[in-house]
Write a protein that holds these residues in place. Structure first.
Motif, short mmCIF file in Angstrom:
data_model
loop_
_atom_site.label_atom_id
_atom_site.label_comp_id
_atom_site.label_asym_id
_atom_site.label_seq_id
_atom_site.Cartn_x
_atom_site.Cartn_y
_atom_site.Cartn_z
N LEU A 79 0.86 -1.19 0.00
CA LEU A 79 0.00 0.00 0.00
C LEU A 79 0.89 1.23 0.00
O LEU A 79 1.46 1.59 1.03
CB LEU A 79 -0.91 -0.02 1.23
N TYR A 80 1.02 1.84 -1.15
CA TYR A 80 1.93 2.97 -1.29
C TYR A 80 1.20 4.12 -1.97
O TYR A 80 0.46 3.90 -2.94
CB TYR A 80 3.15 2.57 -2.12
N GLY A 81 1.37 5.33 -1.46
CA GLY A 81 0.69 6.47 -2.07
C GLY A 81 1.57 7.70 -2.14
O GLY A 81 2.53 7.84 -1.38
N ILE A 82 1.24 8.57 -3.07
CA ILE A 82 1.97 9.83 -3.23
C ILE A 82 0.99 10.98 -2.98
O ILE A 82 -0.14 10.96 -3.47
CB ILE A 82 2.59 9.93 -4.63
N GLY A 83 1.44 11.95 -2.20
CA GLY A 83 0.61 13.12 -1.93
C GLY A 83 1.34 14.39 -2.33
O GLY A 83 2.57 14.41 -2.42
N ASP A 95 4.93 20.83 -1.46
CA ASP A 95 5.43 19.56 -0.90
C ASP A 95 4.96 18.38 -1.74
O ASP A 95 3.87 18.42 -2.31
CB ASP A 95 4.84 19.32 0.50
N PHE A 96 5.77 17.35 -1.79
CA PHE A 96 5.23 16.05 -2.20
C PHE A 96 5.90 14.96 -1.37
O PHE A 96 6.97 15.16 -0.80
CB PHE A 96 5.37 15.82 -3.71
N CYS A 97 5.21 13.84 -1.28
CA CYS A 97 5.72 12.80 -0.40
C CYS A 97 5.27 11.43 -0.86
O CYS A 97 4.31 11.29 -1.63
CB CYS A 97 5.25 13.03 1.04
N GLY A 98 5.96 10.42 -0.39
CA GLY A 98 5.56 9.03 -0.59
C GLY A 98 5.37 8.37 0.76
O GLY A 98 6.22 8.52 1.64
N VAL A 99 4.24 7.71 0.95
CA VAL A 99 4.02 7.00 2.22
C VAL A 99 3.70 5.54 1.92
O VAL A 99 3.12 5.20 0.88
CB VAL A 99 2.86 7.60 3.06
N ILE A 132 6.37 7.40 6.60
CA ILE A 132 6.74 8.40 5.60
C ILE A 132 8.03 7.92 4.94
O ILE A 132 9.07 7.84 5.57
CB ILE A 132 6.94 9.78 6.24
N ASP A 133 7.92 7.57 3.68
CA ASP A 133 9.07 7.01 2.96
C ASP A 133 9.96 8.13 2.44
O ASP A 133 11.19 8.02 2.48
CB ASP A 133 8.54 6.15 1.81
#
Lengths: 970, 164
Positions: A427-431, A640-644, A655-656
């Motif tokens: 389960l991986y998502g980008i915000g 901002d952007f992130c991968g979780v 938080i990856d």
């Protein structure tokens, strides 16, 4: 500071005879105060005085509030308590230990009233009223329209509609409130040392409550403050409380807030229910926004509330070019701790709504999310840009900032990483999130709550004034004072740097004192440390003062060096002719002229070498007739952007990778700026994943320790990748914008967008705890398996209603058990912690028991009534318990059945708990209840059989032993 | 174990940052309160009084201890070290404090003394501790200002310098 020299408020020297205060607080969310008996407390040795609402009502007036409604608040509750933890009485004693003992001696009789906790419930017709005199809980409603949102929605290809329920939280500084108050009878001056952080709009509020002119309320601060984050604004009711106490006892009074008091009763950022709608074209251009905001201010509207509802008003379109907007702002009161200033100040709530809806627009339109952001950002050639709500975005290059972040932060690689993870079933998502980062509030923004007509009557308000003073002594020493009241942001470092740059000396030659004293230092209502005010306000005032000193020095030097002032330069402690550096004077000699030889100064120059810079940017105008308001002076930009990755089993969000891009204008000090960003990010992570003030349905406060209210540790906070673009603001000579709040606004929603992406959710509310995420993945957790006969447990909601049932077999006949249960003496011997039990009526007992949970224990007065008695088969016990740790009420049914080997006792109970036990012991209550019941039956068995004549009397009460096992002092 | 009456005050003598000192304490008095109020140990910062935040951490006979979870009377005869004892007599910061300053590992400074004591205690007994172990140790402290970035950098730098 690192040398650990003691210079926080609690470390400051005290005048001889200083007394110490402790506060009695309400265990109820809403109750009438029937009576307060302070006799026993006053009689305790070492106690000097006990004050209640009646005392403060005699000598103070209610605090001024922004909304003209009858919602009186004094520093101690008068007649009624409206939230759990509200201050009811204050004991003043020789030391804090004695004061706290005496707090437990005060007997208050409350008549509990229905409480209203959820803002949605409070807004309904017929809801219990927080302030009866107002007649409703929604105390202010204003509707705003900018452009033509209705038409934009009618013409839109897509209409996105979300409802957000933003929780209550606070950045909870590690140092709590500290007040030392003194009252000088001769000159009638209250002298207050405290860690108040401003804004000084609150100074007149306190002075007026104390019925003195502002000049008779001297507010001072210590050199250091242990964190602020806005929170130390809400110390002001305690300033008044200690001032009143000091006046009454004729000696200084000191009060130090403890952690439980802080979490329970200090402050929270307002929770907000927002319905947000966006109108968009099919290619993802957002043409209109509609907000319906219900902002929850808790039990009282403390100035400067409802700031968070209006601070962002001019920039509710964020960094986007959206020409049409409708806003409905509703302000609701509930039986919770009053809301106040917390870092971000309305921004986290506003941008959560905006950035969630932007994310949804992309999904609904089937477009790339980054493209939707890019498409809607204010174009680089559009600055200065007037947002439809009134904000003047003076400068920026948002597209470039996004490009840098996406490139250097390697968004493309992150996308591949997500795709790879998903292929493996993870389960991986980008915000993503883009926000405007406002700084230096317009002191008039809150007047937007009034209609244009009302504003005309009451006078237009705007502006934000700041002061800083630079002083050069006769031998050349340089010192600076300023009106910023920092809590460790490094303002002194920056101010020294600014002055050093002007005067050509190393920064360490400059002494900066950021303590503040309203009797001696220049201040305005804007004074203080909040809303990223420093870089565009106080720093500019300091720059102006330094420029003035430099000009003065240059004129004196020019006269002596026979050159024009314009040709004078400063470096390495020398003042010299730029074209002939050998033609020079030592800096301190030039400064000395202004002190020693005033007659030789250039014509018209005033003697002395001191300048106070005053800065009041003209762009901070009052709201106009169309309700447009430029809410802040500068607006930075954060992307901002992130991968979780979400653990499928536990629901834990990890938080990856996190990338944050800031354009805060010119950066005055990179180390300090980055420090602010890392700190804001950490709190953003806390808000996203962990932090929430939790209340039970009746207003029981359930987050009274740092094991219940969870600030993130180093394990939860990764180091973000940080990138900068510097587009100087054109509105200040230093070019700096604010930079300390961006990530508290961008990070929670960026992480939420990533979680929605990972789980395919349309929406989610904070905090995204493992329990919440787990329930989303696996469905609600099933009830705990029945592994024992005792099923003590909290209800499925988060109430501290303790319910349970179970059975025990006692090796005695039912008649024997029955006799033991209804005999006062025998019962007293088997109830754990029972000191006294007396019959006060037919089948009615009064008992004194010592109970404790976790780190606290205390004596409770209990009333127990036996009813519905069917000897020897069944009895119902009901009653209540009240003591310093809180209050509870409940009932239980006990049934006796003769079985082989004795009597089976079946029981079930339901107990509601409020006050301190609920706040700090919630996690331990369920287990503890079961163990106490077991202990009760063990002792009952022994008693009946006479096996143990002494019972457990020689041992510590069970609760204490449990507390010790759990690692608390007990 | 000595028996002390409920309201009796006893003299507690201990060594505080190398100096022999004493004060009076009721049996219930917390060590953190005793150090601050009776012995003016301003480097003991009280943040939560329930053992979670770590701000009040000191060293008791070399071991890192949360002083809010100990009674004063339990410290009888102990060797107590606080962050005030780290800097030299002339006020010169020690290597850990210098690393904190260089890496901007503090803002308000309220959590700092406790962290300094945990770090020194931990590295005294675990001189070869790696990043993960240091992170675990720092997990016992709350900092609300810095986001821990500067703290981690400072501690890694200091640990490496100690090993060198």
């Amino acid at each position: 500071m690192l040398s650990a020299s003691a210079r926080f408020t609690d470390d400051m020297p005290l005048r001889a005879g200083t007394l110490h205060a402790a506060v009695l607080r309400s265990p109820h969310a809403h109750a009438e105060i029937v009576s307060i008996d302070t006799t026993a407390a006053e009689a305790r040795e070492g106690v000097v005085a006990v004050l209640t609402g009646a005392d403060v009502k005699d000598v103070t007036t209610p605090f001024l509030i922004v909304v003209k409604e009858p919602m009186d608040q004094w520093c101690l509750a008068v007649d009624r308590v409206r939230f759990t933890g509200e201050a009811v009485a204050v004991v003043v004693a020789q030391d804090r230990y004695i004061a706290e003992d005496a707090v437990d001696d005060i007997a208050v009789v409350y008549k509990p009233l229905p409480a209203v906790i959820s803002p949605l419930d409070a807004a309904k017709d017929g809801a219990p009223l927080v302030h009866e005199a107002v007649g409703r809980n929604v105390v202010s409603v204003r509707e705003f329209t900018y452009g033509d949102p209705d038409r934009a929605f009618a013409e839109a290809d897509h209409h996105v509609d979300l409802t957000i329920d933003y929780p209550r939280n606070s950045q909870t500084p590690l140092e709590g409130y500290v007040v030392v108050a003194d009252y000088n009878r001769q000159d009638g001056v209250y002298d207050i040392l405290s860690n108040f952080q401003g804004p000084f709009t609150v100074h007149p509020v306190m002075a007026r409550a104390l019925c003195v002119p502002g000049s008779r309320l001297r507010m001072r601060t210590a050199p250091f403050s242990g964190g602020g984050f806005g929170v130390k604004q809400a110390i002001f009711p305690y300033v008044v409380m200690c001032a009143v106490a000091a006046r009454k006892v004729g000696r200084p009074v000191k009060w130090v807030e403890d952690r439980l008091e802080h979490l329970t009763a200090a402050i929270a950022a307002p929770n907000r229910v927002v319905r947000v709608e966006a109108a968009a074209t099919k290619d993802g251009r957002v043409t209109a926004l509609r907000y319906d905001q219900l902002d929850d201010y808790g039990a009282y509207l403390r100035p400067p509330m409802p700031g968070p509802l209006y601070r962002q008003h001019g920039v509710m379109t964020g960094p986007y070019d959206i020409p049409n907007m409708a806003i409905t702002n509703r302000l609701v009161m509930t039986n919770k701790t009053p809301s106040g200033m917390v870092r971000g100040f309305g921004g986290p709530q506003s941008f959560y709504a905006l950035e969630r809806v932007m994310h949804r627009v992309a999904e609904v339109a089937g477009l790339d999310r980054l493209e939707v952001i890019r498409k809607n950002l204010v174009p680089a050639d559009a600055f200065p840009y007037r947002a439809c709500g009134g904000a003047l975005l003076d400068s920026g290059n948002y597209q470039k900032a996004v490009d840098i972040a996406v490139g250097k932060g390697k968004l493309a690689a992150l996308m591949k990483r997500r795709d790879a993870a998903r292929k493996e079933g993870r389960l991986y998502g980008i915000g993503m999130a883009a926000v405007s980062d406002p700084a230096q509030s317009n002191m008039g923004y809150l007047s937007t709550i009034q209609t244009a007509e009302e504003r005309k009557k009451s006078g237009h308000k705007g502006g934000n004034i700041s002061f800083a003073t630079v002083n050069m002594e006769p031998l050349g020493a340089i010192s600076v004072t300023a009106d910023s009241i920092p809590q460790g942001q490094g303002h002194a470092t920056v101010l020294a740097q600014i002055v050093a740059d002007q005067l050509g000396v190393p920064p360490d030659r400059i002494t900066v004192n950021t303590e503040h004293d309203t009797h001696k230092d220049p201040w305005s209502i804007a004074t203080g440390n909040y809303s990223c005010r420093f870089s565009s306000a106080t720093a500019v005032a300091c720059h102006k003062a330094a420029v003035e000193i430099r000009a003065k020095l240059a004129r004196i030097a020019a006269q002596r060096l026979n050159v024009k002032a314009a040709d004078i330069d400063f470096a390495d402690g020398m003042v010299f002719a730029r074209n002939n550096p050998g033609n020079a004077l030592k800096l301190h000699r030039v400064a000395g002229v202004a002190h020693w030889q005033p007659g030789e100064l250039p014509e018209g120059m005033e003697p002395g070498m001191r300048a106070t810079g005053v800065w009041a940017p003209p762009e901070l105008e009052p709201p106009n007739d169309q309700d447009q308001i430029n809410t802040s002076l500068t607006y930075g930009f954060v992307f901002d952007f992130c991968g979780v990755e979400i653990d499928r089993d536990t629901g834990q969000v990890r938080i990856d990778k996190y990338v944050t891009m800031h354009d805060s204008g010119t950066i005055l000090n990179p180390l300090l700026k980055d420090g602010q960003t890392y700190g804001a990010f950490a709190w953003g992570v806390g808000c996203a994943l962990m932090e929430e003030f939790v209340y039970g349905p009746k207003g029981e406060f359930l987050s009274g320790t740092f094991a219940d209210y969870l600030p993130p540790t180093i394990h939860e906070v990764p180091e973000p990748e940080l990138y900068h673009l510097e587009t100087p603001t054109t509105l200040t000579p230093l070019g700096a914008k604010g930079g300390a709040e961006g990530n508290v606004m961008s990070t929670p929603v960026c992480l939420a967008n990533a979680v929605c992406d990972a789980l395919g959710l349309e929406n989610i509310n904070l905090p995204m705890t493992p329990a919440k995420i787990s329930a989303l993945i696996h469905g609600e957790e099933p009830a705990r398996p029945d592994t024992s006969t005792d099923k003590a447990g909290a209800g499925a909601d988060r109430s501290r209603a303790l319910t349970g049932q179970g059975s025990h077999t006692v090796p005695a006949a039912p008649e024997q058990v029955w006799a033991a249960l209804i005999d006062a003496d025998r019962l007293a011997a088997v109830i754990p912690g029972c000191h006294e039990l007396e019959l006060v009526g037919e089948n009615e007992y009064r008992a004194l028991v010592t109970l404790g949970v976790g780190p606290v224990s205390g004596r409770f007065k209990a009333r127990v009534k036996l009813s519905d008695m069917k000897p020897p088969d069944a009895v119902t016990l009901s009653g209540d318990l009240a003591g310093p740790l809180g209050a509870s009420s409940g009932s239980g049914r006990v049934r006796l059945t003769g079985v082989a080997g004795g009597t089976r006792v079946d029981y079930d109970y339901e107990v509601e708990i409020t006050g301190r036990v609920a706040a700090i012991g919630g996690r331990m209550l369920d287990g503890a209840a079961g163990v106490v019941i077991n202990q009760f039956f063990r002792r009952l068995t022994k008693r009946i059989h006479g096996a143990d004549k002494t019972g457990d009397a020689g041992q510590l009460p069970f609760w204490r032993r449990l507390a010790r096992k759990l690692g608390f002092g007990g | 174990m000595p028996q002390i009456g409920r309201n009796e005050r006893v003299r507690v003598s201990l060594t505080l940052d190398g100096k022999k000192v004493s004060g009076l304490a009721e049996p219930r008095m917390l060590l953190s309160d005793f150090l601050r109020q009776q012995l003016s140990a301003g480097a003991v910062h009280v943040g939560c009084e329930h053992g979670v935040c770590g701000a009040c951490t000191i060293r008791v006979d070399g071991r890192a201890v949360r002083s809010c979870l100990m009674f004063a009377v339990q410290a009888q005869g102990c060797d107590i070290e606080t962050a005030a004892g780290l800097a030299g007599e002339d006020g010169e910061l020690d290597a850990l404090q210098k690393a904190f300053r260089k890496n901007h590992a503090l803002q308000c400074g309220y959590c700092t003394p406790g962290i300094l004591m945990s770090v020194t205690s931990f590295l005294d007994s675990n001189p070869d501790a790696g990043e993960d172990e240091l992170k675990d140790m720092l997990g016992g402290h709350l900092c609300r200002c810095t986001g821990y970035v500067g703290i981690m950098r400072a501690v890694l730098e200091y640990a490496a310098a100690r090993r060198a």
